[in-house]
Motif scaffolding. Structure first.
Motif, PDB file in Angstrom:
ATOM      1  N   ILE A  28       0.825  -1.212   0.000  1.00  0.00           N
ATOM      2  CA  ILE A  28       0.000   0.000   0.000  1.00  0.00           C
ATOM      3  C   ILE A  28       0.860   1.263   0.000  1.00  0.00           C
ATOM      4  O   ILE A  28       0.517   2.269  -0.645  1.00  0.00           O
ATOM      5  CB  ILE A  28      -0.998  -0.005   1.189  1.00  0.00           C
ATOM      6  CG1 ILE A  28      -2.057   1.083   0.974  1.00  0.00           C
ATOM      7  CG2 ILE A  28      -0.289   0.128   2.529  1.00  0.00           C
ATOM      8  CD1 ILE A  28      -3.250   0.963   1.876  1.00  0.00           C
ATOM      9  N   LYS A  29       2.001   1.225   0.673  1.00  0.00           N
ATOM     10  CA  LYS A  29       2.887   2.388   0.669  1.00  0.00           C
ATOM     11  C   LYS A  29       3.499   2.610  -0.703  1.00  0.00           C
ATOM     12  O   LYS A  29       3.699   3.748  -1.133  1.00  0.00           O
ATOM     13  CB  LYS A  29       3.991   2.223   1.724  1.00  0.00           C
ATOM     14  CG  LYS A  29       3.523   2.414   3.162  1.00  0.00           C
ATOM     15  CD  LYS A  29       4.697   2.325   4.116  1.00  0.00           C
ATOM     16  CE  LYS A  29       4.264   2.549   5.560  1.00  0.00           C
ATOM     17  NZ  LYS A  29       5.420   2.466   6.492  1.00  0.00           N
TER      18      LYS A  29
ATOM     19  N   PRO B 106       1.046   9.537  -5.542  1.00  0.00           N
ATOM     20  CA  PRO B 106       0.158  10.641  -5.133  1.00  0.00           C
ATOM     21  C   PRO B 106       0.763  11.534  -4.049  1.00  0.00           C
ATOM     22  O   PRO B 106       0.632  12.766  -4.111  1.00  0.00           O
ATOM     23  CB  PRO B 106      -1.084   9.905  -4.622  1.00  0.00           C
ATOM     24  CG  PRO B 106      -1.088   8.619  -5.380  1.00  0.00           C
ATOM     25  CD  PRO B 106       0.356   8.244  -5.531  1.00  0.00           C
ATOM     26  N   GLN B 107       1.432  10.929  -3.059  1.00  0.00           N
ATOM     27  CA  GLN B 107       2.047  11.739  -2.012  1.00  0.00           C
ATOM     28  C   GLN B 107       3.136  12.641  -2.585  1.00  0.00           C
ATOM     29  O   GLN B 107       3.317  13.780  -2.149  1.00  0.00           O
ATOM     30  CB  GLN B 107       2.628  10.842  -0.917  1.00  0.00           C
ATOM     31  CG  GLN B 107       1.572  10.242   0.003  1.00  0.00           C
ATOM     32  CD  GLN B 107       2.188   9.479   1.156  1.00  0.00           C
ATOM     33  OE1 GLN B 107       2.367   8.269   1.091  1.00  0.00           O
ATOM     34  NE2 GLN B 107       2.525  10.188   2.214  1.00  0.00           N
ATOM     35  N   ASN B 108       3.874  12.115  -3.576  1.00  0.00           N
ATOM     36  CA  ASN B 108       4.929  12.895  -4.209  1.00  0.00           C
ATOM     37  C   ASN B 108       4.368  14.112  -4.938  1.00  0.00           C
ATOM     38  O   ASN B 108       5.072  15.099  -5.155  1.00  0.00           O
ATOM     39  CB  ASN B 108       5.705  12.007  -5.195  1.00  0.00           C
ATOM     40  CG  ASN B 108       6.997  12.637  -5.652  1.00  0.00           C
ATOM     41  OD1 ASN B 108       7.736  13.238  -4.881  1.00  0.00           O
ATOM     42  ND2 ASN B 108       7.282  12.519  -6.949  1.00  0.00           N
TER      43      ASN B 108
ATOM     44  N   ALA C 119      -4.749   4.475  -2.896  1.00  0.00           N
ATOM     45  CA  ALA C 119      -4.007   3.226  -3.089  1.00  0.00           C
ATOM     46  C   ALA C 119      -4.918   2.014  -2.921  1.00  0.00           C
ATOM     47  O   ALA C 119      -4.827   1.042  -3.686  1.00  0.00           O
ATOM     48  CB  ALA C 119      -2.842   3.158  -2.110  1.00  0.00           C
ATOM     49  N   ARG C 120      -5.798   2.046  -1.922  1.00  0.00           N
ATOM     50  CA  ARG C 120      -6.726   0.929  -1.710  1.00  0.00           C
ATOM     51  C   ARG C 120      -7.668   0.770  -2.907  1.00  0.00           C
ATOM     52  O   ARG C 120      -7.915  -0.341  -3.384  1.00  0.00           O
ATOM     53  CB  ARG C 120      -7.537   1.148  -0.430  1.00  0.00           C
ATOM     54  CG  ARG C 120      -6.722   1.028   0.850  1.00  0.00           C
ATOM     55  CD  ARG C 120      -7.573   1.177   2.099  1.00  0.00           C
ATOM     56  NE  ARG C 120      -6.727   1.233   3.271  1.00  0.00           N
ATOM     57  CZ  ARG C 120      -6.194   0.164   3.862  1.00  0.00           C
ATOM     58  NH1 ARG C 120      -6.468  -1.043   3.393  1.00  0.00           N
ATOM     59  NH2 ARG C 120      -5.424   0.288   4.926  1.00  0.00           N
ATOM     60  N   GLN C 121      -8.194   1.887  -3.391  1.00  0.00           N
ATOM     61  CA  GLN C 121      -9.111   1.832  -4.528  1.00  0.00           C
ATOM     62  C   GLN C 121      -8.400   1.330  -5.780  1.00  0.00           C
ATOM     63  O   GLN C 121      -8.951   0.525  -6.544  1.00  0.00           O
ATOM     64  CB  GLN C 121      -9.699   3.225  -4.774  1.00  0.00           C
ATOM     65  CG  GLN C 121     -10.600   3.731  -3.664  1.00  0.00           C
ATOM     66  CD  GLN C 121     -11.016   5.179  -3.871  1.00  0.00           C
ATOM     67  OE1 GLN C 121     -10.701   5.795  -4.892  1.00  0.00           O
ATOM     68  NE2 GLN C 121     -11.726   5.729  -2.891  1.00  0.00           N
ATOM     69  N   THR C 122      -7.176   1.785  -5.984  1.00  0.00           N
ATOM     70  CA  THR C 122      -6.422   1.390  -7.177  1.00  0.00           C
ATOM     71  C   THR C 122      -6.015  -0.074  -7.108  1.00  0.00           C
ATOM     72  O   THR C 122      -6.028  -0.782  -8.119  1.00  0.00           O
ATOM     73  CB  THR C 122      -5.185   2.284  -7.349  1.00  0.00           C
ATOM     74  OG1 THR C 122      -5.558   3.654  -7.253  1.00  0.00           O
ATOM     75  CG2 THR C 122      -4.535   2.040  -8.707  1.00  0.00           C
ATOM     76  N   ALA C 123      -5.663  -0.535  -5.911  1.00  0.00           N
ATOM     77  CA  ALA C 123      -5.307  -1.947  -5.737  1.00  0.00           C
ATOM     78  C   ALA C 123      -6.482  -2.836  -6.132  1.00  0.00           C
ATOM     79  O   ALA C 123      -6.309  -3.850  -6.828  1.00  0.00           O
ATOM     80  CB  ALA C 123      -4.891  -2.213  -4.294  1.00  0.00           C
ATOM     81  N   ALA C 124      -7.686  -2.444  -5.711  1.00  0.00           N
ATOM     82  CA  ALA C 124      -8.875  -3.217  -6.074  1.00  0.00           C
ATOM     83  C   ALA C 124      -9.101  -3.183  -7.584  1.00  0.00           C
ATOM     84  O   ALA C 124      -9.501  -4.184  -8.191  1.00  0.00           O
ATOM     85  CB  ALA C 124     -10.088  -2.669  -5.337  1.00  0.00           C
TER      86      ALA C 124
ATOM     87  N   VAL D 287       1.225   3.392 -10.886  1.00  0.00           N
ATOM     88  CA  VAL D 287       1.055   4.342 -11.987  1.00  0.00           C
ATOM     89  C   VAL D 287      -0.394   4.833 -12.039  1.00  0.00           C
ATOM     90  O   VAL D 287      -0.661   6.029 -12.185  1.00  0.00           O
ATOM     91  CB  VAL D 287       1.449   3.692 -13.330  1.00  0.00           C
ATOM     92  CG1 VAL D 287       1.159   4.631 -14.496  1.00  0.00           C
ATOM     93  CG2 VAL D 287       2.921   3.303 -13.318  1.00  0.00           C
ATOM     94  N   LEU D 288      -1.355   3.918 -11.885  1.00  0.00           N
ATOM     95  CA  LEU D 288      -2.771   4.289 -11.958  1.00  0.00           C
ATOM     96  C   LEU D 288      -3.191   5.182 -10.787  1.00  0.00           C
ATOM     97  O   LEU D 288      -4.138   5.963 -10.923  1.00  0.00           O
ATOM     98  CB  LEU D 288      -3.634   3.028 -11.984  1.00  0.00           C
ATOM     99  CG  LEU D 288      -3.514   2.157 -13.234  1.00  0.00           C
ATOM    100  CD1 LEU D 288      -4.354   0.896 -13.078  1.00  0.00           C
ATOM    101  CD2 LEU D 288      -3.940   2.933 -14.467  1.00  0.00           C
ATOM    102  N   ALA D 289      -2.501   5.058  -9.660  1.00  0.00           N
ATOM    103  CA  ALA D 289      -2.835   5.894  -8.502  1.00  0.00           C
ATOM    104  C   ALA D 289      -2.635   7.379  -8.792  1.00  0.00           C
ATOM    105  O   ALA D 289      -3.214   8.229  -8.118  1.00  0.00           O
ATOM    106  CB  ALA D 289      -2.000   5.478  -7.292  1.00  0.00           C
TER     107      ALA D 289
END
Length: 288
Positions: A104-105, A111-113, A125-130, A159-161
Motif C-alpha cells: 500500500i505504501k 500521489p504523495q509525491n 491506493a486501496r481503490q487502485t489496488a482493487a 502508476v494508476l494511482a
C-alpha cells in the motif's frame, strides 16, 4: 487527451561528436480516448517515441503536444511535472521499480509525491489496488513477498494511482505465462472501456494488436512507416510480412487453411473472427 507529434526529430547526445539521430520527421496524432498500438522492430525508435509521450525526452526539433501543452527543445523541465501526472508509463518489467516496505505504501508513493495527503493517498491506493485485482490481504505485505504477476499489478497500480488520462504500456505482458498475459490485457481493456482512459500499447505481440487496438502506428528506422486500423494494415499481409512484423495466431492458422486450398477473400485476425468464419462455413456446407 489528444497527443500529437509535429515533425519531430530527435538526436541522442545532440551537439557532441557522438550525436545520433533516432527520430526523423515523426508526425502523427493519437486521438482522445483511443486504444493505439505502436509496433516495429527492436531499434526502430518505439522506445524513443514512448519517452516523448510524457516528456522524459524532448524533441531536438519539432513539437510534441500533450493535450494543450506544447513540448519542444526550449520547454523548461520545471513545467513538466503536471504533464507526467496526466500520462503514466508502465515500463517493461515494472516490478523491478518497487521499493517500499509494504504494497500500500508503494502504490501511495506517487500521489504523495504530488502533494496528496498521506490519508488520501492511502485511500487512493486501496481503490487502485482493487481496480487491478489485488486482494485487501496483500496490502500490508512486502511487495517482494508476492508472486511475479502480483508484483507487476502493484507496480501498475502505482502508476494508476496518479490518475492519468493516458496509460502507456511498454511490452506489459513480457515474461508472463499465457493466462497471465490474457488477464493483464483484459485488465487494461477494462480501464479503456470503463474508465475512459486512453491506452498506448508498445508491443511485438500481434495477438494483442489485433485483439485490442483500434489504431496502429508502424515505426521503422526512426520514421513512421504506416498508420491505420489493424484491418487496414493486415489487409496488406505481404507488406507486413516483408517488414517481418508477423501476424496474429488466428491469422497464422487461417493461412494454413488457405494453403490447403480454401478459397475466400476473408482475412480473420482474431480468434473470435476465425471462429465465426469457421462456423459460417460449417453451416453453409450443411445447407448444401
Amino acid at each position: 487527451m489528444e497527443i500529437s507529434f509535429k515533425h519531430v526529430n530527435f538526436d541522442y547526445q545532440a551537439g557532441t561528436p557522438f550525436e545520433q539521430r533516432a527520430l526523423f520527421d515523426v508526425d502523427f496524432t493519437i486521438p482522445n480516448h483511443s486504444y493505439t498500438a505502436i509496433i516495429g522492430h527492436t531499434g526502430s525508435g518505439k522506445s524513443t517515441i514512448l519517452q516523448h509521450l510524457n516528456a522524459l525526452l524532448k524533441p531536438t526539433e519539432g513539437e510534441v503536444w500533450i493535450g494543450s501543452e506544447k513540448i519542444d527543445d526550449t520547454t523548461a523541465n520545471k513545467s513538466l511535472k503536471p504533464i507526467r501526472k496526466k500520462v503514466g508509463i508502465v515500463f517493461q518489467f515494472p516490478e523491478s521499480q518497487l521499493f517500499e516496505e509494504t504494497v500500500i505504501k508503494d502504490i501511495a508513493f506517487g500521489p504523495q509525491n504530488f502533494g496528496v495527503s498521506e490519508k488520501d493517498a492511502l485511500e487512493i491506493a486501496r481503490q487502485t489496488a482493487a481496480m487491478v485485482g489485488l486482494d485487501e490481504n496483500v496490502l500490508e505485505k512486502s511487495p517482494f513477498d508476492l508472486s511475479g504477476g502480483q508484483m507487476r499489478r502493484v507496480a501498475i497500480a502505482g502508476v494508476l494511482a496518479m490518475q492519468p488520462e493516458v496509460l502507456v504500456l511498454d511490452e506489459p505482458t513480457a515474461g508472463l505465462d499465457p493466462q497471465g498475459r490474457i488477464d493483464m490485457m483484459e485488465m487494461f481493456y477494462r480501464l479503456y472501456r470503463e474508465k475512459g482512459m486512453s491506452i498506448i500499447l508498445v508491443t511485438h505481440n500481434m495477438d494483442d494488436v489485433c485483439d485490442y487496438a483500434e489504431h496502429v502506428i508502424v515505426v521503422e528506422k526512426g520514421r513512421i512507416a504506416k498508420t491505420g486500423s489493424p484491418k487496414e494494415l493486415f489487409k496488406d499481409m505481404n507488406w507486413m510480412l516483408d517488414k517481418q512484423l508477423g501476424r496474429s495466431t488466428a491469422n497464422q492458422f487461417f493461412s494454413k487453411l488457405v494453403e490447403k486450398g480454401l478459397k475466400t477473400d476473408a482475412n480473420p485476425l482474431t480468434t473470435e473472427e476465425l471462429t465465426s468464419f469457421i462456423i459460417a462455413k460449417y453451416q453453409e456446407a450443411n445447407r448444401c
